[in-house]
Motif scaffolding. Sequence first.
Motif, PDB file in Angstrom:
ATOM      1  N   GLY A  86     -27.456  24.272 -55.484  1.00 50.12           N
ATOM      2  CA  GLY A  86     -27.280  23.020 -55.071  1.00 50.12           C
ATOM      3  C   GLY A  86     -26.183  22.267 -55.844  1.00 50.12           C
ATOM      4  O   GLY A  86     -25.463  22.693 -56.767  1.00 50.12           O
ATOM      5  N   GLY A  87     -25.976  21.267 -55.328  1.00 49.61           N
ATOM      6  CA  GLY A  87     -24.749  20.379 -56.256  1.00 49.61           C
ATOM      7  C   GLY A  87     -23.574  19.939 -55.224  1.00 49.61           C
ATOM      8  O   GLY A  87     -23.313  20.848 -54.635  1.00 49.61           O
ATOM      9  N   ALA A  88     -22.996  19.107 -55.636  1.00 50.24           N
ATOM     10  CA  ALA A  88     -21.842  18.447 -54.843  1.00 50.24           C
ATOM     11  C   ALA A  88     -20.803  19.519 -54.682  1.00 50.24           C
ATOM     12  O   ALA A  88     -20.076  19.555 -53.835  1.00 50.24           O
ATOM     13  CB  ALA A  88     -21.291  17.021 -55.311  1.00 50.24           C
ATOM     14  N   GLU A  89     -20.474  20.060 -55.849  1.00 47.04           N
ATOM     15  CA  GLU A  89     -19.580  21.262 -55.809  1.00 47.04           C
ATOM     16  C   GLU A  89     -19.553  22.453 -55.083  1.00 47.04           C
ATOM     17  O   GLU A  89     -18.658  23.311 -54.657  1.00 47.04           O
ATOM     18  CB  GLU A  89     -19.412  21.827 -57.222  1.00 47.04           C
ATOM     19  CG  GLU A  89     -20.505  22.541 -57.844  1.00 47.04           C
ATOM     20  CD  GLU A  89     -21.479  21.463 -58.585  1.00 47.04           C
ATOM     21  OE1 GLU A  89     -21.813  22.070 -59.943  1.00 47.04           O
ATOM     22  OE2 GLU A  89     -21.855  20.415 -58.082  1.00 47.04           O
ATOM     23  N   VAL A  90     -20.965  22.630 -54.413  1.00 42.42           N
ATOM     24  CA  VAL A  90     -21.056  23.872 -53.324  1.00 42.42           C
ATOM     25  C   VAL A  90     -20.992  23.367 -51.883  1.00 42.42           C
ATOM     26  O   VAL A  90     -20.988  24.073 -50.992  1.00 42.42           O
ATOM     27  CB  VAL A  90     -22.402  24.408 -53.780  1.00 42.42           C
ATOM     28  CG1 VAL A  90     -22.355  25.024 -55.221  1.00 42.42           C
ATOM     29  CG2 VAL A  90     -23.544  23.703 -53.187  1.00 42.42           C
ATOM     30  N   LYS A  91     -20.925  22.050 -51.793  1.00 40.23           N
ATOM     31  CA  LYS A  91     -20.987  21.433 -50.369  1.00 40.23           C
ATOM     32  C   LYS A  91     -19.544  22.258 -49.447  1.00 40.23           C
ATOM     33  O   LYS A  91     -19.882  22.554 -48.459  1.00 40.23           O
ATOM     34  CB  LYS A  91     -20.812  19.972 -50.316  1.00 40.23           C
ATOM     35  CG  LYS A  91     -20.766  19.436 -48.866  1.00 40.23           C
ATOM     36  CD  LYS A  91     -20.530  17.992 -48.720  1.00 40.23           C
ATOM     37  CE  LYS A  91     -21.741  17.223 -49.054  1.00 40.23           C
ATOM     38  NZ  LYS A  91     -21.329  15.730 -48.808  1.00 40.23           N
ATOM     39  N   GLU A  92     -18.748  22.078 -49.901  1.00 47.53           N
ATOM     40  CA  GLU A  92     -17.515  22.552 -49.402  1.00 47.53           C
ATOM     41  C   GLU A  92     -17.520  24.199 -49.013  1.00 47.53           C
ATOM     42  O   GLU A  92     -17.202  24.494 -48.019  1.00 47.53           O
ATOM     43  CB  GLU A  92     -16.091  22.128 -49.919  1.00 47.53           C
ATOM     44  CG  GLU A  92     -14.758  22.750 -49.509  1.00 47.53           C
ATOM     45  CD  GLU A  92     -13.443  22.301 -50.164  1.00 47.53           C
ATOM     46  OE1 GLU A  92     -12.584  22.883 -49.947  1.00 47.53           O
ATOM     47  OE2 GLU A  92     -13.938  21.405 -50.888  1.00 47.53           O
ATOM     48  N   THR A  93     -17.903  24.684 -49.989  1.00 41.63           N
ATOM     49  CA  THR A  93     -18.085  26.204 -49.910  1.00 41.63           C
ATOM     50  C   THR A  93     -19.210  26.468 -48.787  1.00 41.63           C
ATOM     51  O   THR A  93     -18.981  27.422 -47.755  1.00 41.63           O
ATOM     52  CB  THR A  93     -18.726  26.997 -51.205  1.00 41.63           C
ATOM     53  OG1 THR A  93     -17.675  26.638 -52.029  1.00 41.63           O
ATOM     54  CG2 THR A  93     -18.867  28.274 -51.074  1.00 41.63           C
ATOM     55  N   LEU A  94     -20.206  25.826 -48.850  1.00 47.07           N
ATOM     56  CA  LEU A  94     -21.280  25.932 -47.762  1.00 47.07           C
ATOM     57  C   LEU A  94     -20.699  25.542 -46.336  1.00 47.07           C
ATOM     58  O   LEU A  94     -21.253  26.233 -45.177  1.00 47.07           O
ATOM     59  CB  LEU A  94     -22.566  25.014 -48.286  1.00 47.07           C
ATOM     60  CG  LEU A  94     -23.387  25.772 -49.407  1.00 47.07           C
ATOM     61  CD1 LEU A  94     -24.430  24.900 -49.522  1.00 47.07           C
ATOM     62  CD2 LEU A  94     -24.161  27.229 -48.900  1.00 47.07           C
ATOM     63  N   HIS A  95     -20.182  24.459 -46.110  1.00 45.31           N
ATOM     64  CA  HIS A  95     -19.133  24.161 -44.911  1.00 45.31           C
ATOM     65  C   HIS A  95     -18.584  25.194 -44.570  1.00 45.31           C
ATOM     66  O   HIS A  95     -18.462  25.583 -43.166  1.00 45.31           O
ATOM     67  CB  HIS A  95     -18.700  22.788 -45.179  1.00 45.31           C
ATOM     68  CG  HIS A  95     -19.499  21.742 -45.165  1.00 45.31           C
ATOM     69  ND1 HIS A  95     -19.097  20.244 -45.177  1.00 45.31           N
ATOM     70  CD2 HIS A  95     -20.859  21.482 -45.076  1.00 45.31           C
ATOM     71  CE1 HIS A  95     -20.052  19.345 -45.479  1.00 45.31           C
ATOM     72  NE2 HIS A  95     -21.023  20.182 -45.183  1.00 45.31           N
ATOM     73  N   ALA A  96     -17.836  25.762 -45.324  1.00 46.18           N
ATOM     74  CA  ALA A  96     -16.825  26.791 -44.960  1.00 46.18           C
ATOM     75  C   ALA A  96     -17.602  28.082 -44.609  1.00 46.18           C
ATOM     76  O   ALA A  96     -17.349  28.894 -43.508  1.00 46.18           O
ATOM     77  CB  ALA A  96     -16.047  27.420 -46.134  1.00 46.18           C
ATOM     78  N   ALA A  97     -18.862  28.564 -45.102  1.00 43.28           N
ATOM     79  CA  ALA A  97     -19.763  29.549 -44.674  1.00 43.28           C
ATOM     80  C   ALA A  97     -20.170  29.294 -43.407  1.00 43.28           C
ATOM     81  O   ALA A  97     -20.258  30.093 -42.544  1.00 43.28           O
ATOM     82  CB  ALA A  97     -20.636  29.703 -45.665  1.00 43.28           C
ATOM     83  N   ALA A  98     -20.457  28.012 -42.969  1.00 41.17           N
ATOM     84  CA  ALA A  98     -21.137  27.612 -41.918  1.00 41.17           C
ATOM     85  C   ALA A  98     -20.142  27.920 -40.428  1.00 41.17           C
ATOM     86  O   ALA A  98     -20.671  28.328 -39.418  1.00 41.17           O
ATOM     87  CB  ALA A  98     -21.645  26.391 -41.820  1.00 41.17           C
TER      88      ALA A  98
END
Length: 210
Positions: free
Chosen positions: A81-93
């Motif tokens: 987790g962590g704010a730095e992984v949000k964009e990566t997870l959004h892209a993965a979705a």
Amino acid sequence: YLGRALALTKDDEVKAWMVEKPLANPNDRIRVSTIEALGEIRYRGALGALKALYEREANKNNSAGDAVVMYECLRAMGRIGGAEVKETLHAAAQSKDWRMQLVAAEVLLDHFKDPKSLELMGKLSKADRQVIREEAAVSVGRNKVEPLFDSLILTMREGSLRCKWAAYESMKAISGQDFSLAPDVWETWWSATKRGKLTEQGRPAPRERL
């Protein structure tokens, strides 16, 4: 057994060594085992290296082995987790690769419940692949995300038997109610809940006669 063994460590020096040495090993089995362990121990110091490895593999014409590394990197980042992984997870979705969507369905809500994350999870809940819908339903229940309750009802209506059961368990966890595998009853209860028209027992209030 490497991943299982490393996942037991509590020593910061060993954690740092995992990032420096086995994570950089060219052997995919060793790298994947290390990635799994880093996710298991939620080592934040590994985020930069995991993200770099994920992006490097994502920019290749991936072989099956590369796809496994990407999958495990994304899953480990999601667990940390962590704010730095949000964009990566959004892209993965939103990825065309169903395996990346599957990871996003599993871990996104564990850390992020902002409008964009909820929107993407709503879309994953309608994915063509049933395994993604099932994972999304499990995640919604685990995190008790009421705004996605409608997606659980839809999954119970349209999903495979495994999806229906996952939706059922999640709706019970969120609501404290048990209406079995009956989406019409769940929908009636949910509509009444949103309108505030429930009896003291949590059941939909009888309709008023005209």
